[in-house]
Design an enzyme around this catalytic site. Structure first.
Site, PDB file in Angstrom:
ATOM      1  N   CYS A  78       0.817  -1.220   0.000  1.00  0.00           N
ATOM      2  CA  CYS A  78       0.000   0.000   0.000  1.00  0.00           C
ATOM      3  C   CYS A  78       0.850   1.270   0.000  1.00  0.00           C
ATOM      4  O   CYS A  78       0.717   2.119  -0.879  1.00  0.00           O
ATOM      5  CB  CYS A  78      -0.931  -0.034   1.211  1.00  0.00           C
ATOM      6  SG  CYS A  78      -1.741   1.514   1.563  1.00  0.00           S
ATOM      7  N   CYS A 127       0.709   4.474   4.681  1.00  0.00           N
ATOM      8  CA  CYS A 127       1.083   4.828   6.050  1.00  0.00           C
ATOM      9  C   CYS A 127       2.599   4.751   6.183  1.00  0.00           C
ATOM     10  O   CYS A 127       3.166   3.660   6.323  1.00  0.00           O
ATOM     11  CB  CYS A 127       0.412   3.888   7.046  1.00  0.00           C
ATOM     12  SG  CYS A 127      -1.378   4.045   7.111  1.00  0.00           S
ATOM     13  N   CYS A 172      -8.529  -2.094   6.711  1.00  0.00           N
ATOM     14  CA  CYS A 172      -7.551  -1.016   6.854  1.00  0.00           C
ATOM     15  C   CYS A 172      -7.593  -0.533   8.295  1.00  0.00           C
ATOM     16  O   CYS A 172      -8.652  -0.175   8.814  1.00  0.00           O
ATOM     17  CB  CYS A 172      -7.881   0.133   5.903  1.00  0.00           C
ATOM     18  SG  CYS A 172      -6.810   1.568   6.125  1.00  0.00           S
ATOM     19  N   GLN A 217     -13.590  17.500   8.490  1.00  0.00           N
ATOM     20  CA  GLN A 217     -12.345  16.848   8.892  1.00  0.00           C
ATOM     21  C   GLN A 217     -12.479  15.325   8.944  1.00  0.00           C
ATOM     22  O   GLN A 217     -13.518  14.781   9.332  1.00  0.00           O
ATOM     23  CB  GLN A 217     -11.899  17.372  10.251  1.00  0.00           C
ATOM     24  CG  GLN A 217     -11.426  18.817  10.229  1.00  0.00           C
ATOM     25  CD  GLN A 217      -9.980  18.969   9.771  1.00  0.00           C
ATOM     26  OE1 GLN A 217      -9.371  18.025   9.310  1.00  0.00           O
ATOM     27  NE2 GLN A 217      -9.446  20.169   9.909  1.00  0.00           N
ATOM     28  N   TYR A 244     -10.664  31.055   5.203  1.00  0.00           N
ATOM     29  CA  TYR A 244     -10.693  29.671   4.693  1.00  0.00           C
ATOM     30  C   TYR A 244     -11.655  28.854   5.562  1.00  0.00           C
ATOM     31  O   TYR A 244     -11.311  27.787   6.071  1.00  0.00           O
ATOM     32  CB  TYR A 244      -9.303  29.031   4.723  1.00  0.00           C
ATOM     33  CG  TYR A 244      -8.192  29.870   4.148  1.00  0.00           C
ATOM     34  CD1 TYR A 244      -7.911  29.850   2.775  1.00  0.00           C
ATOM     35  CD2 TYR A 244      -7.402  30.676   4.968  1.00  0.00           C
ATOM     36  CE1 TYR A 244      -6.871  30.615   2.253  1.00  0.00           C
ATOM     37  CE2 TYR A 244      -6.368  31.443   4.458  1.00  0.00           C
ATOM     38  CZ  TYR A 244      -6.104  31.413   3.091  1.00  0.00           C
ATOM     39  OH  TYR A 244      -5.075  32.164   2.582  1.00  0.00           O
ATOM     40  N   GLU A 274     -14.588  32.065   2.357  1.00  0.00           N
ATOM     41  CA  GLU A 274     -14.182  30.815   1.692  1.00  0.00           C
ATOM     42  C   GLU A 274     -14.470  30.946   0.204  1.00  0.00           C
ATOM     43  O   GLU A 274     -15.539  31.416  -0.190  1.00  0.00           O
ATOM     44  CB  GLU A 274     -14.972  29.644   2.292  1.00  0.00           C
ATOM     45  CG  GLU A 274     -14.940  28.358   1.513  1.00  0.00           C
ATOM     46  CD  GLU A 274     -13.559  27.735   1.462  1.00  0.00           C
ATOM     47  OE1 GLU A 274     -13.133  27.370   0.346  1.00  0.00           O
ATOM     48  OE2 GLU A 274     -12.914  27.607   2.517  1.00  0.00           O
ATOM     49  N   ASP A 295      -7.056  28.946   8.538  1.00  0.00           N
ATOM     50  CA  ASP A 295      -6.825  27.511   8.367  1.00  0.00           C
ATOM     51  C   ASP A 295      -6.729  27.224   6.865  1.00  0.00           C
ATOM     52  O   ASP A 295      -7.635  26.661   6.263  1.00  0.00           O
ATOM     53  CB  ASP A 295      -7.981  26.731   9.006  1.00  0.00           C
ATOM     54  CG  ASP A 295      -7.720  25.225   9.026  1.00  0.00           C
ATOM     55  OD1 ASP A 295      -6.640  24.793   8.571  1.00  0.00           O
ATOM     56  OD2 ASP A 295      -8.612  24.482   9.473  1.00  0.00           O
ATOM     57  N   CYS A 314      -2.264  22.244   8.258  1.00  0.00           N
ATOM     58  CA  CYS A 314      -2.010  20.817   8.018  1.00  0.00           C
ATOM     59  C   CYS A 314      -0.626  20.623   7.399  1.00  0.00           C
ATOM     60  O   CYS A 314      -0.240  19.514   7.065  1.00  0.00           O
ATOM     61  CB  CYS A 314      -3.087  20.212   7.125  1.00  0.00           C
ATOM     62  SG  CYS A 314      -3.235  21.011   5.514  1.00  0.00           S
TER      63      CYS A 314
END
Length: 380
Positions: A10, A13, A86, A210, A239, A260, A308, A335
């Site tokens: 995969c 991760c 998963c 989220q 945002y 936004e 954000d 992020c």
């Protein structure tokens, strides 16, 4: 620590096989190295870092035994790795995806073949309400009609009555974009509802919401705590998406202005304000830089700014205009701490200083880390 059977194939991760405490330590150091000589608090991790993704995408394929399977693309390829369990996806979503494959095989509904442009089932997209347990399922098809759709839904809902709405979308394009343009509701309202920090949100297939609600509540609670908002404050939420932060903050503020560029998201924000009977919020569908430029004179009352932005961060034009507001406090949620660190340097040159940095682990077993940074106006 659980062993993932799909990790080598995969590649989704990056921290598979690493003890969770070591993952948190690695992410903490990453943030500390980016923000040297600044106050970086301990990372906020999860008590249970498994099965946290409440937004799930899967791609269908055909096995060597001609059974329908689904999974995710192998890293840097379009080969589908079949996955039944998963460890970072919602357990309910895993079970539903397995049932879809079994029912599709039984009804002989073929997966979509990208190379030949034939077949029906292309992708599945699921949203699982963290607090409400409502589930939205979108089946992305390679043609306009799902054969035997009534029988398909009957069998699926017999196994999973918790599914509250089912939609189809058509995507015939040769593209990595999963969702199609047009949507048809086969069952339910076409959206689900969930609760975040005490506020109810309506979530459709195209709503930004989220992925990890458990950590999102911690992230937003920390951001709001740092902002120290009171009933005299006017807050800018740049945002703002579907208004998650705006509507949570509105409970403590005099007024909130959400901006936004995505018109559909602003439509959702206005709907969510009505659902929660929140009347002290205003939402604008506009690029944040253009909005700031056009409304800078009318925004002198803003005391607190919460931003954000997407992974690419903000542009310098917006940051310069933001600094001109002279807000006492800026809370920057990101992020991508790399672009955040770049943007913060711009704000520091404009009279702001970093007071606190809080890393938050939103995506265990991956290299991603979220950060909340408090910036305060320097008194001259």
């Amino acid at each position: 620590m659980k062993i993932c059977a799909y990790a080598k194939q995969c590649g989704g991760c990056q921290y598979q096989g690493m003890d969770y405490s070591k993952q948190l330590e690695t992410k903490q150091k990453l943030v500390e190295n980016l923000f040297k000589h600044k106050k970086c608090l301990p990372i906020i991790g999860m008590e249970n870092p498994y099965y946290y993704r409440h937004k799930v995408f899967a791609t269908f394929s055909l096995s060597k035994t001609k059974k329908v399977t689904c999974g995710i693309y192998e890293e840097n390829s379009h080969r589908v790795v079949p996955i039944e369990d998963c460890q970072i996806q919602s357990e309910k979503a895993n079970l539903i995806l397995k049932s879809i494959c079994e029912i599709a095989s039984k009804l002989r509904i073929q997966p979509y073949n990208e190379d030949r442009g034939v077949g029906i089932l292309r992708h599945a997209y699921l949203r699982v309400g963290y607090h409400t347990n409502q589930i939205l399922l979108v089946l992305v098809l390679g043609q306009p009609v799902l054969p035997g759709s009534k029988e398909f839904m009957k069998l699926l809902r017999e196994k999973h009555p918790e599914i509250t709405t089912i939609c189809t979308q058509v995507n015939k394009r040769r593209t990595s974009v999963v969702l199609g343009e047009q949507e048809k509701v086969l069952y339910g309202k076409g959206y689900i509802e969930d609760i975040l920090c005490g506020i109810k949100f309506q979530i459709s297939s195209k709503s930004f919401y989220q992925v990890n609600p458990e950590q999102t509540e911690k992230l937003y609670a920390k951001a709001i705590e740092l902002a120290h908002i009171n009933k005299n404050d006017v807050v800018l939420d740049a945002y703002c998406g579907i208004g998650t932060i705006s509507l949570i903050v509105a409970q403590s503020a005099k007024e909130v202005i959400g901006v936004e560029v995505n018109k559909a998201a602003i439509k959702d924000a206005i709907t969510n304000a009505k659902i929660n009977q929140i009347k002290n919020s205003k939402f604008y569908a506009e690029d944040v830089s253009y909005f700031m430029r056009d409304y800078i004179q009318e925004m002198k009352d803003i005391n607190v700014a919460i931003i954000d932005p997407p992974r690419a961060g903000s542009d310098e034009n917006f940051l310069n205009l933001l600094a001109k507001l002279n807000a006492k406090t800026i809370v920057y949620i990101s992020c991508n701490p790399i672009t955040q660190a770049r943007d913060i340097k711009v704000l520091e040159k404009k009279g702001y200083e970093v007071t606190e940095i809080h890393p938050v682990d939103m995506f265990p077993f991956t290299e991603h880390v979220e950060t909340v940074v408090l910036m305060s106006k320097v008194d001259k």
